[in-house]
Design a protein around this motif. Structure first.
Motif, PDB file in Angstrom:
ATOM      1  N   TRP A 134       0.805  -1.285   0.121  1.00  0.00           N
ATOM      2  CA  TRP A 134       0.089  -0.176  -0.123  1.00  0.00           C
ATOM      3  C   TRP A 134       0.826   1.179  -0.039  1.00  0.00           C
ATOM      4  O   TRP A 134       0.437   2.315  -0.883  1.00  0.00           O
ATOM      5  CB  TRP A 134      -0.892  -0.042   1.230  1.00  0.00           C
ATOM      6  N   ASN A 135       1.963   1.322   0.960  1.00  0.00           N
ATOM      7  CA  ASN A 135       2.663   2.426   0.930  1.00  0.00           C
ATOM      8  C   ASN A 135       3.652   2.631  -0.614  1.00  0.00           C
ATOM      9  O   ASN A 135       3.656   3.805  -0.615  1.00  0.00           O
ATOM     10  CB  ASN A 135       3.722   2.231   2.206  1.00  0.00           C
ATOM     11  N   ASN A 136       3.845   1.730  -0.987  1.00  0.00           N
ATOM     12  CA  ASN A 136       4.631   1.799  -2.465  1.00  0.00           C
ATOM     13  C   ASN A 136       3.518   2.319  -3.468  1.00  0.00           C
ATOM     14  O   ASN A 136       3.962   3.286  -4.147  1.00  0.00           O
ATOM     15  CB  ASN A 136       5.062   0.588  -2.935  1.00  0.00           C
ATOM     16  N   PHE A 137       2.296   1.883  -3.268  1.00  0.00           N
ATOM     17  CA  PHE A 137       1.327   2.193  -4.190  1.00  0.00           C
ATOM     18  C   PHE A 137       1.110   3.854  -3.941  1.00  0.00           C
ATOM     19  O   PHE A 137       1.128   4.444  -5.194  1.00  0.00           O
ATOM     20  CB  PHE A 137      -0.043   1.644  -3.936  1.00  0.00           C
ATOM     21  N   ILE A 138       1.158   4.161  -2.709  1.00  0.00           N
ATOM     22  CA  ILE A 138       0.982   5.756  -2.557  1.00  0.00           C
ATOM     23  C   ILE A 138       2.231   6.580  -3.149  1.00  0.00           C
ATOM     24  O   ILE A 138       2.091   7.576  -3.854  1.00  0.00           O
ATOM     25  CB  ILE A 138       0.842   6.058  -1.246  1.00  0.00           C
ATOM     26  N   SER A 139       3.549   5.985  -3.040  1.00  0.00           N
ATOM     27  CA  SER A 139       4.767   6.738  -3.348  1.00  0.00           C
ATOM     28  C   SER A 139       5.223   6.597  -4.846  1.00  0.00           C
ATOM     29  O   SER A 139       6.026   7.394  -5.292  1.00  0.00           O
ATOM     30  CB  SER A 139       5.728   6.268  -2.326  1.00  0.00           C
ATOM     31  N   THR A 140       4.476   5.841  -5.327  1.00  0.00           N
ATOM     32  CA  THR A 140       4.602   5.844  -6.900  1.00  0.00           C
ATOM     33  C   THR A 140       3.215   6.180  -7.562  1.00  0.00           C
ATOM     34  O   THR A 140       3.495   7.237  -8.043  1.00  0.00           O
ATOM     35  CB  THR A 140       4.958   4.194  -7.323  1.00  0.00           C
ATOM     36  N   ARG A 141       2.145   5.136  -7.607  1.00  0.00           N
ATOM     37  CA  ARG A 141       1.135   5.587  -8.722  1.00  0.00           C
ATOM     38  C   ARG A 141       0.419   6.760  -8.101  1.00  0.00           C
ATOM     39  O   ARG A 141       0.309   7.697  -9.104  1.00  0.00           O
ATOM     40  CB  ARG A 141       0.300   4.480  -8.352  1.00  0.00           C
ATOM     41  N   ILE A 142       0.106   6.885  -6.831  1.00  0.00           N
ATOM     42  CA  ILE A 142      -0.708   8.333  -6.396  1.00  0.00           C
ATOM     43  C   ILE A 142       0.159   9.366  -6.565  1.00  0.00           C
ATOM     44  O   ILE A 142      -0.216  10.485  -6.959  1.00  0.00           O
ATOM     45  CB  ILE A 142      -1.182   8.053  -5.125  1.00  0.00           C
TER      46      ILE A 142
END
Length: 405
Positions: A289-297
């Protein structure tokens, strides 16, 4: 010699094909075109991304000699609270993100209305009313049939095309086949649950039986030999005419539809670059989830930040920034530990730490403090406790007794 005329060609008769079908097969047929917005999986993924980005505060930042600081003025309030008279920031940003991912195919246009040089309103432009036409190295914007210079709009772009780098690319082509497969899978599941062709008992009957020749006769046989008035009452049937077998109906697991649906959902998540558990596949993982926030979002946020900074701000020292840190997965214990470490090391104020864990500010916590042993190495010898004194530099009673002796 004259040319011999050929026979006039006549249109061939259309081929006639006979179909033998069951009267409720139509429940498992997928009829018509399904748009990306109508696909539950794609819509759920896009709504999640739009909800996350629109929920973040937008900061107006300014460069200073001591680092970047947040600016609080009417422009910051306009962007972060009410971009126009009919929308809040959450609704406004949601429209932009949805246009980028769905209807706008990687492009989202916003018209900035000004009055006497001041920004008055920001209006998101419907994707169907705007298009782009190449013009030299750049392009022209066609809005409601009229040509405009791109500088008159805020143009947010994701996935720029190689041929036209100023134009974004959506996910329509990549998701087309997957959406069709998911739609067909949903139709099959729906039809399977509604289908009446799932008998659990088959009764073999002698075809020579007179009653078997008509529908009324078959119902009479079932009523006479099979149906019972009491639950659990045994059946009494002629051994020469009847044979009963139990049949296990097919399940969705037998048809492998469930596995295929999971695979398609995972593919959708991969194309849109979101964690599969957002679409119900797999379990939640904090690091994913944190990787999703720091990349995609964060990448979508950067596209919006830079487009707004370029089109709205005049000062070269100012820029817009989303507060992405608010979306990371933290528990209260981790926030408290990080905040305490920063506070005791003099890197954060007490009220800043309290704000992280959503507590109101307190008096006396607006100053940076530091423990006494967190000092430069060259100042170690200046500590009062090493000189035998109190914090105010005076000697204590115990030191005086030692000197008297």
């Amino acid at each position: 010699m004259s040319k011999k005329k050929g026979k006039p060609k006549t249109r061939a008769e259309p081929n006639k094909t006979a179909f033998c079908y069951i009267d409720n097969w139509d429940v498992i047929l997928n009829h018509g075109y399904v748009s990306l917005a109508d696909s539950p999986e794609v819509s759920s993924a896009v709504n999640k991304i739009a909800d996350l980005i629109s929920g973040m505060t937008i900061h107006l930042m300014e460069n200073t000699d001591n680092g970047d600081i947040r600016v609080y003025d009417e422009l910051a309030k306009k962007i972060d609270i009410y971009p126009n008279d009919w929308m809040t920031r959450k609704t406004f940003i949601s429209v932009i993100v949805r246009n980028l991912l769905l209807e706008g195919d990687g492009n989202s246009f916003v018209y900035p209305e000004t009055e006497k040089g001041f920004l008055k309103n920001l209006y998101p432009i419907p994707p169907y009313s705007v298009s782009m036409v190449p013009d030299g190295f750049g392009y022209k914007v066609i809005y409601n049939g009229k040509s405009y210079d791109p500088s008159e709009f805020i143009h947010v772009v994701i996935n720029p095309k190689g041929t036209y780098p100023w134009k974004g690319t959506g996910y329509r082509v990549a998701l087309k086949t997957i959406v069709e497969n998911i739609s067909q899978g949903n139709a099959t599941i729906n039809g399977f649950m509604k289908s009446k062709w799932k008998p659990s008992i088959i009764v073999k009957v002698d075809a020579n039986t007179e009653e078997f020749a008509s529908k009324e006769g078959r119902k009479k046989l079932l009523s006479k030999y099979i149906e019972s008035s009491e639950a659990g009452e045994p059946w009494l049937i002629p051994a020469e005419q009847f044979e009963v077998e139990t049949v296990k109906p097919l399940s969705l697991q037998d048809l492998a539809i469930t596995d295929a649906m999971k695979l398609d959902k995972t593919t959708v998540a991969s194309i849109l670059d979101i964690p599969p558990f957002v679409l119900g596949v797999g379990e939640f993982k904090e690091n994913v989830w944190n990787n999703f926030i720091s990349t995609r979002i964060k990448n979508i946020c950067i596209a919006i930040e830079q487009a707004f900074t370029k089109a709205i701000l005049i000062s070269p020292k100012r820029y817009f920034r989303f507060n992405c840190r608010s979306l990371y997965s933290y528990d209260i214990e981790k926030l408290e530990k990080v905040g305490s470490d920063l506070y005791t090391k003099g890197l954060a104020k007490g009220n800043e730490v309290r704000d992280w864990i959503e507590l109101p500010p307190l008096d006396g916590l607006d100053k940076l403090v530091i423990l006494e042993n967190y000092i430069p190495s060259e100042k170690i010898g200046d500590q009062n406790k090493l000189k035998g004194g109190d914090s105010d530099g005076t000697k204590n009673d115990e030191d005086e007794r030692h000197e008297d002796t």
